[in-house]
Design an enzyme around this catalytic site. Structure first.
Site, PDB file in Angstrom:
ATOM      1  N   ASP A  79      -6.861   4.168  -4.517  1.00  0.00           N
ATOM      2  CA  ASP A  79      -7.536   4.021  -3.225  1.00  0.00           C
ATOM      3  C   ASP A  79      -8.211   5.381  -3.010  1.00  0.00           C
ATOM      4  OD1 ASP A  79      -7.621   1.955  -0.850  1.00  0.00           O
ATOM      5  OD2 ASP A  79      -7.339   3.877   0.130  1.00  0.00           O
ATOM      6  N   LYS A 111       0.869  -1.185   0.000  1.00  0.00           N
ATOM      7  CA  LYS A 111       0.000   0.000   0.000  1.00  0.00           C
ATOM      8  C   LYS A 111       0.895   1.221   0.000  1.00  0.00           C
ATOM      9  CE  LYS A 111      -4.472   0.767   0.246  1.00  0.00           C
ATOM     10  NZ  LYS A 111      -5.601  -0.127  -0.102  1.00  0.00           N
TER      11      LYS A 111
HETATM   12  N1  GLU Z   1      -7.393   0.047  -2.886  1.00  0.00           N
HETATM   13  C1  GLU Z   1      -8.100  -1.153  -3.195  1.00  0.00           C
HETATM   14  C2  GLU Z   1      -8.155  -2.044  -1.973  1.00  0.00           C
HETATM   15  O1  GLU Z   1      -8.194  -1.549  -0.859  1.00  0.00           O
HETATM   16  C3  GLU Z   1      -7.616  -1.843  -4.462  1.00  0.00           C
HETATM   17  C4  GLU Z   1      -6.176  -2.192  -4.526  1.00  0.00           C
HETATM   18  C5  GLU Z   1      -5.721  -2.706  -5.894  1.00  0.00           C
HETATM   19  O2  GLU Z   1      -6.539  -2.826  -6.805  1.00  0.00           O
HETATM   20  O3  GLU Z   1      -4.531  -2.978  -6.014  1.00  0.00           O
HETATM   21  O4  GLU Z   1      -8.208  -3.242  -2.036  1.00  0.00           O
END
Ligand code: GLU
Length: 448
Positions: free
Chosen positions: A168, A128
């Site tokens: 996100d 992340k």
């Molecule tokens: N931000 C999204 C999550 O919390 C998607 C992350 C992604 O697609 O890599 O899962």
């Protein structure tokens, strides 16, 4: 000296080192409760110290983003990428741009992401990233300049087989486009290094809708397991971003009455239920508006209540789709008092640990985000495979794949969350244990 259990030992080890990282410790604590018994029963897991290795990020990249905005002023922001665990595939997880972003928040999100990604059954590790940049009220040009500066730093640490960021909070199609353009210019490579891209440059159909739609597919699976249906249920949704709006749309397509949306400034309430047309209008316009919910009131789509959250509104099903720790113990009690029997998280960790306990005590259905909001990253995994093949699948096929994946996650949660002949399904335990087994096995197989 009292004998310390493995739980105490591991938790104290982390607490001592990261005592100021509240969200990270909260996320780890929740998972540890469920997985330590599995760990204690498995010699290989113990001898390879699997839990500590799984709780600590493999790598954290920190950088300063010094950039010149369109007025010629210098701005300085902080940026991070937490590369948490790559045992199951390239690091994978979104980027968040928000003033509340800090290392603790990103570490909790990266940790959770590993578990979520493992549940999808696709080969993705967890990570992340993001920055403490606040994009609210900024011009399109400033957004582009910031994204370019952010990518100038991040680009050397990512790659289609190394680390694949996505969106996100506050990072959507527009930001991904600007980030991707800068990566391509700097590296002279067109590769699947980001997901959530535009359809014209390697993006996937259904990616935008996937988190919200996936949440409702999971809800359908929960209802099926209880011989119930979504149709006719009253649903409250918090949030007014991509996840909330697509969850609201799919729920209303399935015949539910969606009575709320919300943001940090207040609540939109429509007792009759928002129509599909209302929600579609919000989806089409929310990126261009300062407060789409106030605009919806102006359009006659509901009543705006400043500074309110949805949790006091009577409902059958609650879908927290805004942000971490948005629903506390009092809110949880209010929901139960008003007859709510299902809480499925569209956001990451929106319910506090005390709120979770209220749900468990009341034996209502509670599904953590790592299971119920996994649809977004699942579609990202499908975008990666399409990019690897330089192909593009059609929307219908992808929507079916999304449903299959959400049903698969539901089955995993039921298998692991309904132990000992109980009828109550503990989805949190199911998700934690099912994901842990996969991660731990991958770690063990690859040695130290
Ligand atoms: N931000 C999204 C999550 O919390 C998607 C992350 C992604 O697609 O890599 O899962």
């Amino acid at each position: 000296m009292p004998q310390l259990s493995n739980f105490d030992e591991i938790y104290q080890f982390l607490h001592k080192r990261f005592e100021n990282e509240k969200e990270y410790l909260q996320a780890v604590h929740e998972v540890l409760q469920d997985i330590v018994p599995i760990y204690n029963a498995n010699e290989a897991y113990k001898s390879l110290d699997v839990i500590r290795r799984l709780c600590m990020p493999e790598r954290i990249i920190y950088f300063t983003i010094s950039w010149m905005n369109s007025d010629g002023d210098i701005e300085v922001n902080q940026g991070w990428r937490v590369q948490h665990n790559s045992a199951m595939g390239p690091y994978k997880g979104g980027l968040r741009f928000h003033p509340t972003v800090n290392l603790s928040v990103l570490k909790f999100l990266a940790f959770e992401q590993c578990f979520k990604n493992a549940l999808t059954g696709l080969p993705m590790g967890g990570g992340k990233g993001g920055a403490d940049f606040n994009p609210k009220g900024r011009s399109d040009r400033d957004i582009m300049l910031f994204c370019q500066a952010f990518m100038r730093e991040l680009q050397r640490h990512i790659g289609a087989n190394t680390d694949v960021p996505a969106g996100d909070i506050n990072v959507g199609a527009r930001e991904i486009g600007y980030l991707y353009g800068e990566y391509r210019r700097l590296n002279n490579r067109f590769e699947g290094v980001l997901t959530g891209k535009g359809l014209e440059f390697g993006g996937s159909y259904v990616r935008t809708e996937a988190t919200g739609f996936g949440l409702i597919y999971f809800l359908e699976a929960v209802c099926r397991a209880q011989d119930s249906v979504v149709e006719g249920k009253t649903v409250i949704v918090s949030g007014a971003g991509n996840v909330a709006l697509h969850a609201a749309l799919k729920a209303s397509e399935k015949g539910a009455k969606v009575v709320t949306l919300s943001n940090s400034r207040g609540l939109l309430y429509n007792e009759q239920g928002l129509s599909e047309a209302d929600i579609t209008w919000a989806i089409e316009n929310h990126n261009q508006r300062d407060n789409i919910l106030l605009d919806m009131e102006d359009e006659g789509m509901g009543k705006w209540q400043a500074d309110e959250t949805p949790w006091h509104i009577k409902c059958d099903i609650a879908l927290p789709c805004a942000t971490q720790n948005e629903l506390d113990e009092c809110d949880a009690r209010k929901l139960i008092e008003n007859g709510c029997t299902m809480i499925l998280e569209g956001a990451n960790m929106p319910c506090t640990d005390k709120a979770q306990n209220v749900f468990f005590d009341a034996k209502v259905t509670y599904v953590p985000g790592k299971a119920s909001n996994a649809g977004g990253v699942a579609l990202s995994g499908l975008e990666m495979s399409q990019n690897a093949m330089f192909s593009q699948r059609n929307a219908e096929t992808l929507d079916e794949q999304l449903q299959t994946i959400m049903n698969h996650i539901h089955n995993l949660c039921v298998t692991e969350g309904k132990l000992g002949g109980e009828t109550y399904i503990n989805y949190m335990k199911g998700a934690n244990v099912a994901a842990f087994r996969k991660l731990a096995d991958a770690i063990v197989a690859q040695g130290v």
